[in-house]
Design a protein around this motif. Sequence first.
Motif, PDB file in Angstrom:
ATOM      1  N   THR A 132      13.667  16.525   3.171  1.00 41.91           N
ATOM      2  CA  THR A 132      13.077  17.170   1.992  1.00 41.91           C
ATOM      3  C   THR A 132      13.708  16.575   0.740  1.00 41.91           C
ATOM      4  OG1 THR A 132      12.828  19.244   3.222  1.00 41.91           O
ATOM      5  CG2 THR A 132      12.585  19.352   0.838  1.00 41.91           C
ATOM      6  N   ALA A 133      12.870  16.219  -0.199  1.00 43.73           N
ATOM      7  CA  ALA A 133      13.340  15.659  -1.466  1.00 43.73           C
ATOM      8  C   ALA A 133      12.572  16.315  -2.607  1.00 43.73           C
ATOM      9  CB  ALA A 133      13.145  14.146  -1.494  1.00 43.73           C
ATOM     10  N   ALA A 134      13.229  16.418  -3.743  1.00 46.57           N
ATOM     11  CA  ALA A 134      12.594  17.004  -4.919  1.00 46.57           C
ATOM     12  C   ALA A 134      13.028  16.220  -6.146  1.00 46.57           C
ATOM     13  CB  ALA A 134      12.985  18.475  -5.065  1.00 46.57           C
ATOM     14  N   GLU A 135      12.078  15.924  -7.001  1.00 48.17           N
ATOM     15  CA  GLU A 135      12.426  15.233  -8.236  1.00 48.17           C
ATOM     16  C   GLU A 135      11.394  15.469  -9.327  1.00 48.17           C
ATOM     17  OE1 GLU A 135      11.481  10.693  -8.344  1.00 48.17           O
ATOM     18  OE2 GLU A 135      12.315  11.103  -6.360  1.00 48.17           O
ATOM     19  N   LEU A 136      11.880  15.393 -10.545  1.00 50.12           N
ATOM     20  CA  LEU A 136      11.027  15.404 -11.733  1.00 50.12           C
ATOM     21  C   LEU A 136      10.835  13.955 -12.161  1.00 50.12           C
ATOM     22  CD1 LEU A 136      11.263  17.598 -14.906  1.00 50.12           C
ATOM     23  CD2 LEU A 136      11.312  15.115 -15.131  1.00 50.12           C
ATOM     24  N   ARG A 137       9.577  13.570 -12.354  1.00 42.93           N
ATOM     25  CA  ARG A 137       9.286  12.198 -12.773  1.00 42.93           C
ATOM     26  C   ARG A 137       8.552  12.194 -14.106  1.00 42.93           C
ATOM     27  NH1 ARG A 137       6.981   9.081  -7.365  1.00 42.93           N
ATOM     28  NH2 ARG A 137       8.968   8.918  -6.263  1.00 42.93           N
ATOM     29  N   ILE A 138       8.886  11.210 -14.919  1.00 35.20           N
ATOM     30  CA  ILE A 138       8.183  11.003 -16.184  1.00 35.20           C
ATOM     31  C   ILE A 138       7.657   9.568 -16.204  1.00 35.20           C
ATOM     32  CG2 ILE A 138       8.335  10.993 -18.694  1.00 35.20           C
ATOM     33  CD1 ILE A 138      10.664  12.912 -18.490  1.00 35.20           C
ATOM     34  N   GLY A 139       6.352   9.430 -16.360  1.00 36.90           N
ATOM     35  CA  GLY A 139       5.724   8.116 -16.474  1.00 36.90           C
ATOM     36  C   GLY A 139       4.791   8.089 -17.668  1.00 36.90           C
ATOM     37  N   THR A 140       4.386   6.899 -18.063  1.00 31.47           N
ATOM     38  CA  THR A 140       3.511   6.784 -19.222  1.00 31.47           C
ATOM     39  C   THR A 140       2.607   5.568 -19.091  1.00 31.47           C
ATOM     40  OG1 THR A 140       3.455   6.706 -21.653  1.00 31.47           O
ATOM     41  CG2 THR A 140       5.135   5.394 -20.560  1.00 31.47           C
ATOM     42  N   ALA A 166      -4.869   6.439 -10.101  1.00 32.90           N
ATOM     43  CA  ALA A 166      -5.930   5.535  -9.647  1.00 32.90           C
ATOM     44  C   ALA A 166      -5.425   4.096  -9.721  1.00 32.90           C
ATOM     45  CB  ALA A 166      -7.170   5.719 -10.514  1.00 32.90           C
ATOM     46  N   PRO A 167      -5.832   3.247  -8.784  1.00 33.66           N
ATOM     47  CA  PRO A 167      -5.334   1.864  -8.771  1.00 33.66           C
ATOM     48  C   PRO A 167      -5.586   1.120 -10.073  1.00 33.66           C
ATOM     49  CG  PRO A 167      -6.495   2.373  -6.732  1.00 33.66           C
ATOM     50  CD  PRO A 167      -6.746   3.520  -7.657  1.00 33.66           C
ATOM     51  N   GLU A 168      -6.700   1.425 -10.732  1.00 35.48           N
ATOM     52  CA  GLU A 168      -7.027   0.690 -11.957  1.00 35.48           C
ATOM     53  C   GLU A 168      -6.289   1.216 -13.181  1.00 35.48           C
ATOM     54  OE1 GLU A 168     -10.180   3.904 -11.359  1.00 35.48           O
ATOM     55  OE2 GLU A 168      -9.030   2.486 -10.144  1.00 35.48           O
ATOM     56  N   ALA A 169      -5.599   2.346 -13.057  1.00 38.03           N
ATOM     57  CA  ALA A 169      -4.874   2.926 -14.191  1.00 38.03           C
ATOM     58  C   ALA A 169      -3.423   2.447 -14.154  1.00 38.03           C
ATOM     59  CB  ALA A 169      -4.948   4.444 -14.143  1.00 38.03           C
ATOM     60  N   ARG A 170      -3.125   1.476 -14.967  1.00 38.94           N
ATOM     61  CA  ARG A 170      -1.787   0.893 -14.966  1.00 38.94           C
ATOM     62  C   ARG A 170      -0.855   1.703 -15.869  1.00 38.94           C
ATOM     63  NH1 ARG A 170      -5.369  -3.056 -15.773  1.00 38.94           N
ATOM     64  NH2 ARG A 170      -4.829  -3.166 -17.985  1.00 38.94           N
ATOM     65  N   GLY A 171       0.410   1.803 -15.437  1.00 39.36           N
ATOM     66  CA  GLY A 171       1.405   2.513 -16.221  1.00 39.36           C
ATOM     67  C   GLY A 171       2.802   2.114 -15.786  1.00 39.36           C
ATOM     68  N   GLU A 172       3.797   2.789 -16.328  1.00 40.99           N
ATOM     69  CA  GLU A 172       5.180   2.456 -16.004  1.00 40.99           C
ATOM     70  C   GLU A 172       6.013   3.718 -15.814  1.00 40.99           C
ATOM     71  OE1 GLU A 172       7.563   0.810 -19.140  1.00 40.99           O
ATOM     72  OE2 GLU A 172       6.185   1.535 -20.686  1.00 40.99           O
ATOM     73  N   PRO A 173       6.926   3.694 -14.851  1.00 40.60           N
ATOM     74  CA  PRO A 173       7.873   4.795 -14.706  1.00 40.60           C
ATOM     75  C   PRO A 173       8.891   4.767 -15.852  1.00 40.60           C
ATOM     76  CG  PRO A 173       7.715   3.464 -12.697  1.00 40.60           C
ATOM     77  CD  PRO A 173       7.076   2.693 -13.791  1.00 40.60           C
ATOM     78  N   LEU A 174       9.302   5.934 -16.304  1.00 47.92           N
ATOM     79  CA  LEU A 174      10.316   6.007 -17.356  1.00 47.92           C
ATOM     80  C   LEU A 174      11.637   6.547 -16.823  1.00 47.92           C
ATOM     81  CD1 LEU A 174       8.318   7.405 -20.415  1.00 47.92           C
ATOM     82  CD2 LEU A 174       9.031   5.041 -19.992  1.00 47.92           C
TER      83      LEU A 174
END
Length: 223
Positions: free
Chosen positions: A113-121, A93-101
């Motif tokens: 086609t692309a595939a990736e595992l992402r971790i954010g917090t 959601a736009p109001e939920a701020r966070g950062e990519p790790l």
Amino acid sequence: MKPITCIPLCAMLAVAMLAGCQRAPDAQDVDGAVQAAAEIADPAPPVTGREAPQFQFSDDDVGIALAPTPGFALHRDFTRDYLSAGMWKAFAAPEARGEPLAALVLEGSDKITAAELRIGTSTDSHAVVTCLDPPEGATAEPSDEVRIDGQPFRHFRAADAAMSHYQSVDAYRSVRNERCIAIDLLVAGTRPEVYDSPATPPFDEATARARLQEALGAVRITR
């Protein structure tokens, strides 16, 4: 006539016998003694718990790490040209701020086609409160609880599409240490049939999902 004493002779014979009983140490004995002395002088540290693996990524503040993962490239940003627009978690959601790790991008990924595992917090209060809520793009399948490195995560699936582009996500969410942790297994790209000459994807979606599940096994929860 006094008897002749044999004390000096007996003493000499005893010394000779003792000398004969003792053998010179061979090289193997010397090496063993040196090694034993070295171990006493510098003993190996005790092993407590499981051995810490060599991580390719680790964040001690968040308490998450990634073990080496063959076939994937490590990135520290989410700036690939997908529908997610680099947000810290899929469908944020736009109001939920966070950062990519961190992100593990499957080798061969391209615009088809692309595939990736992402971790954010995020430590944003709204993001933490709503961390376990499925987004609007979630499928009708009920969410379930899975274990990642022995820790509980809420799992759900979500998808999005726009014109010829698509994106599907297996999302894993957990609240730990007063923060929301988001792990996304993302497959995205452009439908090959929209090109004048049908493009060949680097891998199919089923293969991408299977490889991403392998990458998920590299996640370590460290606190």
